[in-house]
Design a protein around this motif. Structure first.
Motif, PDB file in Angstrom:
ATOM      1  N   LEU A 167      69.135  46.408  21.040  1.00  0.00           N
ATOM      2  CA  LEU A 167      68.661  45.088  21.495  1.00  0.00           C
ATOM      3  C   LEU A 167      67.851  44.392  20.405  1.00  0.00           C
ATOM      4  O   LEU A 167      67.173  45.048  19.611  1.00  0.00           O
ATOM      5  CB  LEU A 167      67.799  45.244  22.753  1.00  0.00           C
ATOM      6  N   PRO A 168      67.882  43.058  20.397  1.00  0.00           N
ATOM      7  CA  PRO A 168      67.068  42.314  19.430  1.00  0.00           C
ATOM      8  C   PRO A 168      65.575  42.568  19.679  1.00  0.00           C
ATOM      9  O   PRO A 168      65.191  42.961  20.788  1.00  0.00           O
ATOM     10  CB  PRO A 168      67.403  40.847  19.726  1.00  0.00           C
ATOM     11  N   PRO A 169      64.727  42.318  18.675  1.00  0.00           N
ATOM     12  CA  PRO A 169      63.279  42.498  18.846  1.00  0.00           C
ATOM     13  C   PRO A 169      62.767  41.656  20.014  1.00  0.00           C
ATOM     14  O   PRO A 169      63.262  40.561  20.254  1.00  0.00           O
ATOM     15  CB  PRO A 169      62.688  41.976  17.529  1.00  0.00           C
ATOM     16  N   GLY A 170      61.792  42.189  20.729  1.00  0.00           N
ATOM     17  CA  GLY A 170      61.209  41.433  21.852  1.00  0.00           C
ATOM     18  C   GLY A 170      61.907  41.670  23.167  1.00  0.00           C
ATOM     19  O   GLY A 170      61.462  41.175  24.197  1.00  0.00           O
ATOM     20  N   VAL A 183      70.854  38.465  26.749  1.00  0.00           N
ATOM     21  CA  VAL A 183      70.309  38.268  25.393  1.00  0.00           C
ATOM     22  C   VAL A 183      70.386  36.783  25.035  1.00  0.00           C
ATOM     23  O   VAL A 183      69.443  36.214  24.473  1.00  0.00           O
ATOM     24  CB  VAL A 183      71.063  39.143  24.359  1.00  0.00           C
ATOM     25  N   GLU A 184      71.474  36.146  25.407  1.00  0.00           N
ATOM     26  CA  GLU A 184      71.638  34.713  25.137  1.00  0.00           C
ATOM     27  C   GLU A 184      70.603  33.889  25.918  1.00  0.00           C
ATOM     28  O   GLU A 184      70.018  32.941  25.387  1.00  0.00           O
ATOM     29  CB  GLU A 184      73.072  34.286  25.480  1.00  0.00           C
ATOM     30  N   PHE A 189      62.424  41.794  29.542  1.00  0.00           N
ATOM     31  CA  PHE A 189      62.762  43.110  30.079  1.00  0.00           C
ATOM     32  C   PHE A 189      64.023  42.981  30.926  1.00  0.00           C
ATOM     33  O   PHE A 189      64.092  42.108  31.791  1.00  0.00           O
ATOM     34  CB  PHE A 189      61.606  43.651  30.935  1.00  0.00           C
ATOM     35  N   PHE A 190      65.001  43.839  30.668  1.00  0.00           N
ATOM     36  CA  PHE A 190      66.249  43.793  31.439  1.00  0.00           C
ATOM     37  C   PHE A 190      66.192  44.820  32.562  1.00  0.00           C
ATOM     38  O   PHE A 190      65.687  45.942  32.393  1.00  0.00           O
ATOM     39  CB  PHE A 190      67.447  44.075  30.524  1.00  0.00           C
ATOM     40  N   THR A 191      66.752  44.432  33.714  1.00  0.00           N
ATOM     41  CA  THR A 191      66.684  45.310  34.887  1.00  0.00           C
ATOM     42  C   THR A 191      68.012  45.249  35.671  1.00  0.00           C
ATOM     43  O   THR A 191      68.986  44.677  35.214  1.00  0.00           O
ATOM     44  CB  THR A 191      65.457  44.920  35.757  1.00  0.00           C
TER      45      THR A 191
END
Ligand SMILES: [Zn+2]
Ligand SMILES: [Zn+2]
Ligand SMILES: [Zn+2]
Length: 254
Positions: free
Chosen positions: A238-241, A209-210, A221-223
């Motif tokens: 999660l934050p927007p986006g 996120v940072e 996108f996190f994977t």
């Protein structure tokens, strides 16, 4: 250009063999994660980043009908072990398939799959592959440039890739400053986010996120997700986006 998530899971996949936790037994299909890989569709060309142990299943379920090149991030088992399943593509499309990676990655691939690359390799019963070493320089593949982006996976330097306005950075615990500079102005950014708890060789949800905050891509996108993270609850926080990737997700890149 379109990206398809072939797998969004960590090295063990989710469910983890023998585990009965809430995520491993979840009925949400997004909690079912094969090993991490994407395919990229550019015109009528298809590229794959990493060939996981699940590559055959991933190719079948995503309808992958050709592979014009493979780019490897590094040589850990969860990223290379499906290499032999490139063989049908040799038959269908004719010709050899180029594979790209850092020198140490290509060296390990050639060693692990010795039978494919040995002088005595039979000509029709092994995949027909040509290895190419990337020394940090971009490579143009049928009009799409792939730029290796150096990241640290624990202490090991490995590659992520930027292609057009998208970048795919799987396994990493740190993005060096000089690589951050190469990740500006992105439409789509993929980042490793193993879990919440710190890990010596992987980014967490919080550190990724940072990274997103600093790089400001339009979408992230996190994977490489472990069974610590339930898709629905994790994504809601999660934050927007920013979204969690899931197997089968398709993204059109601007
Ligand atoms: Zn991995
Ligand atoms: Zn589990
Ligand atoms: Zn790894």
């Amino acid at each position: 250009m379109k990206i398809t998530v072939l797998g969004s899971g960590t090295s063990s996949g989710v469910p983890v063999i023998g585990c009965r936790c809430a995520v491993c037994t979840s009925s949400d299909p997004r909690d079912n994660r094969l090993r991490p890989s994407i395919s990229i569709s550019h015109g009528d060309r298809r590229f794959v980043i990493d060939t996981t142990p699940d590559f055959r299943t991933q190719a079948l379920r995503s309808g992958l009908e050709r592979v014009d090149a493979v780019l490897f991030t590094h040589s850990h088992a969860d990223h290379i072990m499906g290499l032999d399943d490139l063989r049908p593509f040799n038959f269908h499309q004719g010709g050899r398939i180029p594979i790209y990676g850092a020198a140490d990655t290509i060296g390990t691939v050639r060693q692990v799959f010795h039978y494919i690359f040995s002088e005595r390799a039979r000509t029709t019963f092994v995949p027909q592959l040509d290895t190419h070493v990337l020394n940090g320089k971009p490579v143009d593949l049928h009009g799409l440039a792939f730029e290796p982006i150096r990241v640290l996976h624990g202490r090991a330097p490995i590659y992520g890739y930027r292609f057009g306005n998208a970048a795919y950075l799987t396994d990493h615990s740190e993005i060096p400053e000089e690589s951050m500079e190469k990740l500006r102005g992105l439409d789509v950014l993929f980042l490793d986010a193993l879990r919440h708890k710190p890990h010596p060789t992987h980014s967490t949800v919080e550190t990724s996120v940072e990274s997103v905050r600093r790089l400001a891509p339009r979408r992230a996108f996190f994977t490489h997700i472990s069974h610590d993270l339930a898709h629905k609850e994790t994504e809601q926080a999660l934050p927007p986006g920013i979204q969690l990737a899931y197997d089968g997700l398709e993204i059109d890149v601007a």
